[in-house]
Design an enzyme around this catalytic site. Structure first.
Site, mmCIF file in Angstrom:
data_model
loop_
_atom_site.group_PDB
_atom_site.id
_atom_site.type_symbol
_atom_site.label_atom_id
_atom_site.label_comp_id
_atom_site.label_asym_id
_atom_site.label_seq_id
_atom_site.Cartn_x
_atom_site.Cartn_y
_atom_site.Cartn_z
ATOM 1 N N ARG A 16 0.881 -1.096 0.053
ATOM 2 C CA ARG A 16 -0.061 0.120 -0.044
ATOM 3 C C ARG A 16 0.902 1.307 0.060
ATOM 4 O O ARG A 16 2.075 1.250 -0.349
ATOM 5 C CB ARG A 16 -1.013 0.040 1.163
ATOM 6 C CG ARG A 16 -1.829 -1.086 1.419
ATOM 7 C CD ARG A 16 -2.501 -1.473 0.373
ATOM 8 N NE ARG A 16 -3.346 -2.751 0.688
ATOM 9 C CZ ARG A 16 -3.879 -3.683 -0.457
ATOM 10 N NH1 ARG A 16 -3.580 -3.424 -1.624
ATOM 11 N NH2 ARG A 16 -4.598 -4.735 -0.095
ATOM 12 N N ASN A 40 -0.356 -2.453 -7.520
ATOM 13 C CA ASN A 40 -1.944 -1.968 -7.648
ATOM 14 C C ASN A 40 -2.252 -1.109 -6.576
ATOM 15 O O ASN A 40 -2.992 -1.075 -5.618
ATOM 16 C CB ASN A 40 -3.017 -3.136 -7.488
ATOM 17 C CG ASN A 40 -2.687 -4.164 -6.049
ATOM 18 O OD1 ASN A 40 -1.771 -4.038 -5.497
ATOM 19 N ND2 ASN A 40 -3.890 -4.560 -5.603
ATOM 20 N N HIS A 168 -0.552 -16.742 -6.664
ATOM 21 C CA HIS A 168 -1.275 -17.217 -5.760
ATOM 22 C C HIS A 168 -2.139 -18.434 -6.239
ATOM 23 O O HIS A 168 -3.617 -18.148 -6.128
ATOM 24 C CB HIS A 168 -2.251 -16.187 -5.076
ATOM 25 C CG HIS A 168 -2.565 -14.980 -5.894
ATOM 26 N ND1 HIS A 168 -3.349 -15.408 -7.076
ATOM 27 C CD2 HIS A 168 -2.582 -13.741 -5.661
ATOM 28 C CE1 HIS A 168 -3.790 -14.002 -7.482
ATOM 29 N NE2 HIS A 168 -3.419 -13.029 -6.794
ATOM 30 N N ASP A 240 0.990 -12.797 -0.757
ATOM 31 C CA ASP A 240 -0.071 -11.916 -0.896
ATOM 32 C C ASP A 240 -0.771 -11.391 0.143
ATOM 33 O O ASP A 240 -1.985 -11.231 0.285
ATOM 34 C CB ASP A 240 -1.328 -13.117 -1.799
ATOM 35 C CG ASP A 240 -2.194 -12.324 -2.435
ATOM 36 O OD1 ASP A 240 -2.106 -10.970 -2.527
ATOM 37 O OD2 ASP A 240 -3.237 -12.582 -2.708
#
Ligand code: NCD
Ligand code: ZN
Length: 332
Positions: A16, A40, A168, A240
């Site tokens: 993040r 992302n 994943h 993940d």
């Protein structure tokens, strides 16, 4: 009893930005020597400037430890050879998301038209930049990963020199597919080795176990365990770990993501010990990834000791996987 791991790596990590990054990044750098950083963010990482600024933010937040952020770019079919060449020394991979499939993936690929993707994928192939894929269709939630397998196979065949990492993986079908093409590899998370859909939704709903791809059936978990516990050279650990604030998880419209970073190494050790496979943990959490990605992390020894450790109920406003449960291994 002790276990020494050399340069553990987490090859799929969400850190993040800003306050959340300040909270979670040091929790990864305490255990791991380096990690493959997912792009992302908001907005996603698509330019050199963004990538370098993001890397700087991560290095700043982890400066107490010797931590290497292996950076990735958010896939976009407008990237050409010259652009990628100018970034070759800064990135370790490019991450492809189908549009809208998960958190912050709206700018991803809307249709898998090989001809449209060809110029970028050929450039990546020439430059030896691996392609990481979140492989899910937009079909029925339990079938999404299986429905994506033909696309993996098509890409692996069309670009035989391109390393493709199935991110994943959660199904027996993916555990089989990864072995069928020389240029396919996979990451496996901690939570998909631990839980099935039953843990998430079989009793009272457990929002902190909700993630994409969703946990599957016991036989799927069995197939993942078989690859991970034997440290098959085509698989590597990627947590993940995907933190969301408690308010976004314990809510209608629960955000997808399981936060495992601070307890991942301890819980993996426990799992490998339980299955009498401790000798394979080093390969699963570091050696395989070094070979697949051709990365050479600085040496760092992390010592795990057999000592009970109760997982905190939260880290700031993020609830970790296995919160309040007692693990039998701690980091020294
Ligand atoms: C991830 C996130 O929150 O960024 N969520 C998740 O459920 N795994 C994105 C992803 O990897 O799908
Ligand atoms: Zn992810």
């Amino acid at each position: 009893m002790q276990l020494q791991l050399t340069s553990p790596l987490d090859m799929h990590l969400h850190l993040r930005q800003e306050g959340m990054l300040q909270n979670v990044a040091p929790l990864s750098s305490k255990s791991f020597n380096g990690a493959l950083i997912m792009p992302n963010t908001l907005p996603p990482i698509t330019t050199k400037e963004m990538l370098l600024a993001y890397k700087k933010e991560i290095l700043e937040a982890t400066k107490e430890d010797n931590f290497t952020p292996y950076m990735t770019l958010f896939f976009n079919s407008s990237y050409d050879y010259d652009f990628l060449k100018s970034l070759k020394n800064e990135i370790v991979a490019i991450k492809l998301y189908p549009a809208g499939i998960t958190t912050n993936s709206e700018g991803g690929v809307a249709a898998f038209d090989i001809e449209q993707l060809r110029p970028t994928l050929e450039a990546m192939s020439k430059l030896d930049i691996p392609l990481c894929i979140h492989g899910e269709s937009n079909g029925f939630v339990m079938d999404r990963e299986a429905e994506f397998i033909p696309i993996y196979k098509q890409l692996a065949t069309a670009f035989p020199k391109l390393k493709i990492i199935m991110e994943h993986i959660t199904t027996a079908a993916s555990a089989k597919a990864v072995l069928e093409h020389k240029n396919l590899y996979a990451t496996i998370t901690l939570h998909h080795l631990y839980i099935t859909l039953d843990d998430l939704a079989g009793g009272m709903l457990q929002p902190h176990l909700f993630c994409k791809p969703i946990a599957k059936r016991p036989e799927d978990r069995e197939a993942l365990l078989n690859l991970a516990l034997n440290a098959h050279p085509k698989v590597m650990f990627g947590s993940d770990s995907a933190p969301h604030p408690k308010s976004a998880k314990e809510a209608p419209g629960c955000a997808a993501g399981v936060f495992t970073a601070p307890i991942a190494l301890q819980a993996l050790t426990e799992l490998f010990e339980k299955h009498n496979k401790l000798e394979n943990l080093q390969a699963f959490v570091s050696d395989n990834a070094q070979k697949i990605y051709k990365i050479f992390p600085p040496k760092k020894e992390v010592v795990l000791v057999k000592k009970e450790y109760t997982v905190p109920s939260s880290y700031g406003d993020v609830v970790p996987f296995l919160a309040n449960q007692t693990l039998h291994w701690s980091i020294q």
